[in-house]
Design a protein around this motif. Structure first.
Motif, PDB file in Angstrom:
ATOM      1  N   ALA A 138     -18.802   5.780   6.696  1.00 39.89           N
ATOM      2  CA  ALA A 138     -18.098   7.058   6.604  1.00 39.89           C
ATOM      3  C   ALA A 138     -19.059   8.183   6.227  1.00 39.89           C
ATOM      4  O   ALA A 138     -19.036   9.266   6.823  1.00 39.89           O
ATOM      5  CB  ALA A 138     -16.961   6.972   5.583  1.00 39.89           C
ATOM      6  N   ALA A 139     -19.914   7.923   5.255  1.00 41.51           N
ATOM      7  CA  ALA A 139     -20.865   8.952   4.824  1.00 41.51           C
ATOM      8  C   ALA A 139     -21.883   9.252   5.929  1.00 41.51           C
ATOM      9  O   ALA A 139     -22.214  10.412   6.169  1.00 41.51           O
ATOM     10  CB  ALA A 139     -21.573   8.510   3.548  1.00 41.51           C
ATOM     11  N   VAL A 144     -12.393   1.392  13.242  1.00 43.43           N
ATOM     12  CA  VAL A 144     -13.191   0.573  12.320  1.00 43.43           C
ATOM     13  C   VAL A 144     -12.679   0.747  10.899  1.00 43.43           C
ATOM     14  O   VAL A 144     -12.484  -0.235  10.169  1.00 43.43           O
ATOM     15  CB  VAL A 144     -14.689   0.957  12.407  1.00 43.43           C
ATOM     16  N   PHE A 145     -12.435   1.995  10.489  1.00 40.37           N
ATOM     17  CA  PHE A 145     -11.959   2.240   9.134  1.00 40.37           C
ATOM     18  C   PHE A 145     -10.530   1.744   8.952  1.00 40.37           C
ATOM     19  O   PHE A 145     -10.205   1.143   7.936  1.00 40.37           O
ATOM     20  CB  PHE A 145     -12.045   3.725   8.795  1.00 40.37           C
ATOM     21  N   GLY A 146      -9.683   1.997   9.920  1.00 40.04           N
ATOM     22  CA  GLY A 146      -8.302   1.551   9.815  1.00 40.04           C
ATOM     23  C   GLY A 146      -8.194   0.040   9.700  1.00 40.04           C
ATOM     24  O   GLY A 146      -7.550  -0.480   8.781  1.00 40.04           O
ATOM     25  N   TYR A 147      -8.840  -0.660  10.612  1.00 36.76           N
ATOM     26  CA  TYR A 147      -8.771  -2.118  10.577  1.00 36.76           C
ATOM     27  C   TYR A 147      -9.549  -2.703   9.399  1.00 36.76           C
ATOM     28  O   TYR A 147      -9.155  -3.705   8.817  1.00 36.76           O
ATOM     29  CB  TYR A 147      -9.290  -2.714  11.894  1.00 36.76           C
ATOM     30  N   GLY A 148     -10.662  -2.079   9.039  1.00 38.09           N
ATOM     31  CA  GLY A 148     -11.457  -2.567   7.909  1.00 38.09           C
ATOM     32  C   GLY A 148     -10.697  -2.492   6.601  1.00 38.09           C
ATOM     33  O   GLY A 148     -10.645  -3.466   5.832  1.00 38.09           O
ATOM     34  N   VAL A 149     -10.082  -1.354   6.331  1.00 37.40           N
ATOM     35  CA  VAL A 149      -9.304  -1.204   5.096  1.00 37.40           C
ATOM     36  C   VAL A 149      -8.073  -2.104   5.133  1.00 37.40           C
ATOM     37  O   VAL A 149      -7.710  -2.717   4.122  1.00 37.40           O
ATOM     38  CB  VAL A 149      -8.924   0.274   4.878  1.00 37.40           C
ATOM     39  N   ALA A 150      -7.428  -2.214   6.286  1.00 36.37           N
ATOM     40  CA  ALA A 150      -6.261  -3.099   6.406  1.00 36.37           C
ATOM     41  C   ALA A 150      -6.660  -4.551   6.147  1.00 36.37           C
ATOM     42  O   ALA A 150      -5.935  -5.289   5.459  1.00 36.37           O
ATOM     43  CB  ALA A 150      -5.632  -2.962   7.786  1.00 36.37           C
ATOM     44  N   LEU A 151      -7.805  -4.973   6.658  1.00 37.49           N
ATOM     45  CA  LEU A 151      -8.286  -6.335   6.428  1.00 37.49           C
ATOM     46  C   LEU A 151      -8.522  -6.595   4.946  1.00 37.49           C
ATOM     47  O   LEU A 151      -8.084  -7.613   4.405  1.00 37.49           O
ATOM     48  CB  LEU A 151      -9.567  -6.580   7.223  1.00 37.49           C
TER      49      LEU A 151
END
Length: 111
Positions: free
Chosen positions: A62-63, A91-98
């Motif tokens: 993200a950074a 990537v962020f959506g699925y990563g945080v959901a995982l």
């Protein structure tokens, strides 16, 4: 940067989005550090480390993506072109959901 000066509202909205990417990065990093600092008896150590690493890795992405994304949007605004799609959003959506699902399973199993 070439092109016409865009409406200041669009430039400021782009800047707010940039800052939101940075605050999201900070939140993901804090979450990773928090998970890594949990007592050893809460989760299996390797799972705790894996969850922390995923969150901190997402924070780094993200950074790292914030400024190039800001530049892309600003360039498109100046050229009156369509805005590019956010490539890292899935990537962020699925990563945080995982991470959330794994943490949920571990909380339920350890209760």
């Amino acid at each position: 940067m070439e092109g016409n000066e865009p409406d200041p509202r669009f430039t400021l909205a782009n800047e707010r989005t940039f800052l939101t990417w940075l605050s999201t990065s900070l939140a993901l990093c804090a979450g990773g550090v928090a998970i890594a600092a949990l007592p050893e008896n809460l989760f299996v150590p390797w799972v705790r480390t894996m969850l922390a690493l995923v969150l901190v890795t997402l924070a780094a992405f993200a950074a790292l993506a914030a400024y190039p994304r800001w530049r892309q949007i600003q360039r498109a605004l100046r050229r009156a072109e369509p805005l590019p799609p956010p490539r890292l959003a899935p990537v962020f959506g699925y990563g945080v959901a995982l991470v959330a699902l794994l943490a949920l399973v571990l909380i339920v199993v350890s209760a």
